[in-house]
Write a protein that holds these residues in place. Structure first.
Motif, PDB file in Angstrom:
ATOM      1  N   SER A   1       0.817  -1.219   0.000  1.00 20.90           N
ATOM      2  CA  SER A   1       0.000   0.000   0.000  1.00 20.90           C
ATOM      3  C   SER A   1       0.848   1.265   0.000  1.00 20.90           C
ATOM      4  N   GLY A   2       2.146   1.139   0.307  1.00 18.67           N
ATOM      5  CA  GLY A   2       3.025   2.305   0.337  1.00 18.67           C
ATOM      6  C   GLY A   2       3.346   2.791   1.730  1.00 18.67           C
ATOM      7  N   LYS A   3       3.000   1.991   2.755  1.00 19.03           N
ATOM      8  CA  LYS A   3       3.194   2.457   4.135  1.00 19.03           C
ATOM      9  C   LYS A   3       4.668   2.629   4.483  1.00 19.03           C
ATOM     10  N   THR A   4       5.522   1.701   4.073  1.00 16.01           N
ATOM     11  CA  THR A   4       6.949   1.828   4.367  1.00 16.01           C
ATOM     12  C   THR A   4       7.539   3.034   3.657  1.00 16.01           C
ATOM     13  N   LEU A   5       7.187   3.214   2.407  1.00 12.26           N
ATOM     14  CA  LEU A   5       7.690   4.356   1.641  1.00 12.26           C
ATOM     15  C   LEU A   5       7.239   5.665   2.269  1.00 12.26           C
ATOM     16  N   LEU A   6       5.995   5.706   2.737  1.00 14.86           N
ATOM     17  CA  LEU A   6       5.485   6.920   3.367  1.00 14.86           C
ATOM     18  C   LEU A   6       6.280   7.246   4.619  1.00 14.86           C
ATOM     19  N   ALA A   7       6.601   6.214   5.415  1.00  7.90           N
ATOM     20  CA  ALA A   7       7.380   6.428   6.643  1.00  7.90           C
ATOM     21  C   ALA A   7       8.809   6.829   6.332  1.00  7.90           C
ATOM     22  N   GLU A   8       9.341   6.339   5.219  1.00  5.87           N
ATOM     23  CA  GLU A   8      10.736   6.608   4.898  1.00  5.87           C
ATOM     24  C   GLU A   8      10.959   7.998   4.305  1.00  5.87           C
ATOM     25  N   ILE A   9       9.904   8.697   3.931  1.00  8.62           N
ATOM     26  CA  ILE A   9      10.097  10.065   3.422  1.00  8.62           C
ATOM     27  C   ILE A   9      10.755  10.941   4.486  1.00  8.62           C
ATOM     28  N   PRO A  10      10.193  11.067   5.702  1.00 10.87           N
ATOM     29  CA  PRO A  10      10.918  11.839   6.728  1.00 10.87           C
ATOM     30  C   PRO A  10      12.236  11.189   7.108  1.00 10.87           C
ATOM     31  N   GLY A  11      12.302   9.860   7.015  1.00 12.21           N
ATOM     32  CA  GLY A  11      13.551   9.173   7.325  1.00 12.21           C
ATOM     33  C   GLY A  11      14.672   9.550   6.373  1.00 12.21           C
ATOM     34  N   HIS A  12      14.342   9.676   5.107  1.00 14.08           N
ATOM     35  CA  HIS A  12      15.345  10.045   4.112  1.00 14.08           C
ATOM     36  C   HIS A  12      15.872  11.462   4.331  1.00 14.08           C
ATOM     37  N   ILE A  13      15.008  12.371   4.742  1.00 12.40           N
ATOM     38  CA  ILE A  13      15.455  13.768   4.830  1.00 12.40           C
ATOM     39  C   ILE A  13      16.028  14.139   6.199  1.00 12.40           C
ATOM     40  N   TYR A  14      15.707  13.372   7.246  1.00 11.50           N
ATOM     41  CA  TYR A  14      16.226  13.693   8.582  1.00 11.50           C
ATOM     42  C   TYR A  14      17.204  12.658   9.120  1.00 11.50           C
ATOM     43  N   GLY A  15      17.204  11.482   8.552  1.00 11.69           N
ATOM     44  CA  GLY A  15      18.011  10.383   9.089  1.00 11.69           C
ATOM     45  C   GLY A  15      17.110   9.331   9.707  1.00 11.69           C
ATOM     46  N   LEU A  16      17.317   8.067   9.322  1.00  7.53           N
ATOM     47  CA  LEU A  16      16.406   6.984   9.710  1.00  7.53           C
ATOM     48  C   LEU A  16      17.156   5.835  10.357  1.00  7.53           C
ATOM     49  N   LYS A  17      16.549   5.286  11.394  1.00  5.32           N
ATOM     50  CA  LYS A  17      17.063   4.071  12.008  1.00  5.32           C
ATOM     51  C   LYS A  17      15.925   3.058  12.103  1.00  5.32           C
ATOM     52  N   HIS A  18      16.145   1.868  11.543  1.00  7.50           N
ATOM     53  CA  HIS A  18      15.148   0.802  11.620  1.00  7.50           C
ATOM     54  C   HIS A  18      15.307   0.040  12.932  1.00  7.50           C
ATOM     55  N   LEU A  19      14.182  -0.228  13.589  1.00  2.68           N
ATOM     56  CA  LEU A  19      14.178  -0.960  14.847  1.00  2.68           C
ATOM     57  C   LEU A  19      13.422  -2.273  14.671  1.00  2.68           C
ATOM     58  N   VAL A  20      13.707  -3.218  15.549  1.00  3.04           N
ATOM     59  CA  VAL A  20      13.044  -4.524  15.502  1.00  3.04           C
ATOM     60  C   VAL A  20      11.971  -4.569  16.587  1.00  3.04           C
ATOM     61  N   TRP A  21      10.740  -4.875  16.191  1.00  3.39           N
ATOM     62  CA  TRP A  21       9.633  -4.969  17.144  1.00  3.39           C
ATOM     63  C   TRP A  21       9.520  -6.393  17.667  1.00  3.39           C
ATOM     64  N   ARG A  22       9.621  -6.539  18.969  1.00  3.42           N
ATOM     65  CA  ARG A  22       9.449  -7.844  19.604  1.00  3.42           C
ATOM     66  C   ARG A  22       8.197  -7.775  20.463  1.00  3.42           C
ATOM     67  N   ASN A  23       7.138  -8.327  19.942  1.00  2.00           N
ATOM     68  CA  ASN A  23       5.835  -8.204  20.585  1.00  2.00           C
ATOM     69  C   ASN A  23       5.829  -8.866  21.958  1.00  2.00           C
ATOM     70  N   ASN A  24       5.272  -8.153  22.929  1.00  3.27           N
ATOM     71  CA  ASN A  24       5.115  -8.648  24.298  1.00  3.27           C
ATOM     72  C   ASN A  24       6.443  -8.933  24.998  1.00  3.27           C
ATOM     73  N   ASP A  25       7.519  -8.328  24.531  1.00  2.13           N
ATOM     74  CA  ASP A  25       8.815  -8.499  25.190  1.00  2.13           C
ATOM     75  C   ASP A  25       9.311  -7.121  25.631  1.00  2.13           C
ATOM     76  N   GLU A  26       8.865  -6.709  26.816  1.00  3.90           N
ATOM     77  CA  GLU A  26       9.167  -5.368  27.305  1.00  3.90           C
ATOM     78  C   GLU A  26      10.662  -5.155  27.535  1.00  3.90           C
ATOM     79  N   SER A  27      11.346  -6.188  27.993  1.00  2.00           N
ATOM     80  CA  SER A  27      12.768  -6.065  28.262  1.00  2.00           C
ATOM     81  C   SER A  27      13.546  -5.784  26.983  1.00  2.00           C
ATOM     82  N   GLU A  28      13.236  -6.530  25.922  1.00  2.00           N
ATOM     83  CA  GLU A  28      13.934  -6.330  24.649  1.00  2.00           C
ATOM     84  C   GLU A  28      13.571  -4.986  24.032  1.00  2.00           C
TER      85      GLU A  28
END
Length: 576
Positions: free
Chosen positions: A259-286
């Motif tokens: 649908s273009g959701k990643t590309l939409l998020a990466e627009i501000p990432g491209h112009i300001y600097g982007l860091k990808h994070l890993v989502w670990r569901n239900n793992d508060e410590s991680e």
């Protein structure tokens, strides 16, 4: 060697005032004085005093203080980037800049490269005193760095890679350290000057580009989704002007893949600097570790991309992060507390049909996409405003184009007096008022109009609304103990058929079982006085039973249900 002696107060003053012939700390990285400052050390105590004075008076370039700790700004080689980005960085000399805490080993390195540290020793053969280069002991270096008070060292608030708006409404767009904000501007691409007063034509072109070219072909569900995304995109520019205001969690949720959701998020990432994070569901410590690690980066945009379909975003750590001006955690690899960082980032997540839990609904700005197409990945892009936008954004010159247009729109808003709107949103009201005013000034409608849809994405609120509504239907305003309520949830045998009078709306635990009376009492106590839809839970202590009793009330105003759907009511709910 003709070097200033940093044990001499007169020479220290001359060095800092600029009257010394020796170059002082430069505001542009990689600048090194023509002649190195000389620092004479002696015994351990004397060495500690001399080094402390030298650091405080600017003996080392690109040293700042942040949170009471000395940090050094340096360019970083070998950062992961595309071949095109590496080529551009090589041409522009714009390697990524990073602020690292100074340790005893790094201080040794800096002193060896930027100063002449020496001891006075007597030559046994000539009986003459000589200056012999030396290194301070690790104990002395550690003692110096243990100080938390550095009044003469410039404070570093942060590193930005794109122009930002100062508190006085002027644009920080000169590379290097900015005294007024404490920010260090380290552009990764050459940015042409932005006019303080853009022309009417420049503003019209910028607005047309952002709304009708850059974002035109994203399948936004409603105007609110487009407006919300623009409000999030300008947040990094406005943050210093708004005194470091908090920005809500940005959730880009689509109905289907491609649908273009990643590309939409990466627009501000491209112009300001982007860091990808890993989502670990239900793992508060991680998740906590992931956030702490991410804040060591200078990237302005943090993205959890492509969460699993139907994921419920519900996290105490994330809720704490989004609504807190600072994030603190123990040092990585250590049990001791020590890491603290300003929460000055834009936090985004993308996924398909993402749900919200806990208190995340009122902490989130929602952007929805729905291509209404069984094969959105096969859309013909030849007629798009920018065909193959993902490839287009990889070119530095194109990223500059996007940022330049946003900055022109911001400066036009500033010249209009930076009008605010009446939007309110929890701890994000400063951002909401400014972004709403910015969008209204440029005629972009719909900002935060989808707050009601946030409730629909809030699984917990939906469950509680159904539970309280059925409770009120079954028991009206009768005051019940938790044990009685649990008993009423048990199916009854009616003509050989089990009947669930709650019709599946009774609260269940993590194993989908009806909780016991003690657990239910705790659940109910946590929601006393909180409105869910048109229902609210009340409680009082029953002295005769020596326990709490509960009942459900509805809003006495007959038109409240309709009123709850208006933006004003939703904004008020966001403050609860």
């Amino acid at each position: 060697m003709n070097t200033p002696n940093l044990t001499d107060p007169d020479q220290i003053t001359a060095l800092m005032s600029g009257t010394s012939s020796t170059a002082s700390t430069t505001d542009v990285l990689a600048g090194e004085p023509a002649e190195k400052p000389a620092i004479q050390i002696g015994g351990e105590a004397e060495t500690i005093r001399v080094l402390t004075a030298a650091l405080g008076q600017g003996a080392l370039p690109d040293v700042y203080v942040s949170g009471g700790q000395l940090v050094h700004l340096s360019r970083v080689s070998g950062k992961a980037a595309s071949a095109a980005e590496h080529a551009h960085q090589a041409d522009a000399g714009a390697l990524p800049v990073q602020a690292d805490p100074i340790t005893a080993p790094s201080l040794t390195w800096l002193l060896a490269h930027h100063t002449f540290v020496y001891r006075r020793k007597k030559n046994k053969d000539t009986e003459q005193w000589e200056d012999v280069e030396a290194s301070p002991t690790k104990a002395a270096l550690s003692a110096v760095l243990s100080s938390r008070y550095w009044p003469d060292v410039r404070p570093l608030v942060g590193v930005v890679t794109s122009p930002v708006l100062r508190p006085d409404g002027t644009l920080l767009q000169t590379a290097g350290y900015d005294t007024g904000t404490g920010l260090y501007y380290a552009p990764t691409v050459a940015m042409p000057p932005i006019p303080a007063q853009p022309s009417t034509q420049e503003v019209q072109d910028a607005l047309d580009f952002v709304t009708n070219t850059l974002l035109r072909d994203f399948p936004f569900v409603a105007p609110a989704d487009k407006a919300n995304h623009i409000g999030l995109m300008i947040a990094p520019i406005l943050r210093p002007f708004l005194n470091g205001c908090l920005t809500p969690f940005g959730l880009i949720s689509a109905t289907t893949q491609s649908s273009g959701k990643t590309l939409l998020a990466e627009i501000p990432g491209h112009i300001y600097g982007l860091k990808h994070l890993v989502w670990r569901n239900n793992d508060e410590s991680e998740l906590q570790k992931s956030i702490t690690s991410a804040l060591h980066s200078t990237a302005a945009v943090m993205l959890w991309d492509n969460l699993a379909e139907g994921t419920e975003v519900s996290s105490a750590n994330l809720a704490k992060l989004i609504t807190g001006p600072k994030w603190d955690d123990r040092n990585l690899g250590s049990n001791s507390a020590g890491f603290e960082a300003v929460n000055d980032r834009l936090w985004l997540a993308t996924g398909n049909n993402i749900r919200l839990g806990g208190d995340m609904a009122t902490r989130t700005a929602l952007v929805r996409l729905d291509p209404n197409d069984p094969h959105p990945d096969q859309r013909d892009q030849t007629g798009f405003g920018i065909p193959h936008l993902d490839q287009w954004l990889k070119k530095p010159a194109n990223r500059v184009t996007v940022l330049r247009h946003l900055l022109i729109l911001v400066m036009d808003w500033i010249n209009a007096g930076a009008p605010r709107s009446g939007h309110t949103m929890r701890q994000f009201s400063t951002w909401a008022g400014a972004a709403g005013g910015f969008l209204a000034h440029h005629g972009v409608d719909g900002f935060l109009d989808n707050l009601a849809d946030m409730r629909e994405a809030d699984d917990e609120n939906t469950e509680w609304t159904a539970f309280l509504a059925r409770w009120h239907e079954l028991h009206d305003d009768a005051k019940l103990r938790a044990r009685v309520l649990c008993h009423s949830a048990e199916p009854t045998d009616t003509g050989g058929k089990l009947v669930d009078h709650w019709e599946g709306t009774f609260l269940t635990d993590e194993r989908d079982r009806i909780p016991n009376s003690k657990s239910l009492g705790r659940l109910l106590t946590g929601h006393i006085g909180r409105w869910h839809g048109g229902y609210v839970l009340r409680s009082e202590f029953d002295k005769s039973a020596n326990m709490n009793v509960f009942w459900v009330e509805t809003n006495p105003e007959p038109d409240q249900a309709e009123h709850d759907q208006t933006p004003a009511a939703e904004e008020q709910t966001a403050l609860m």
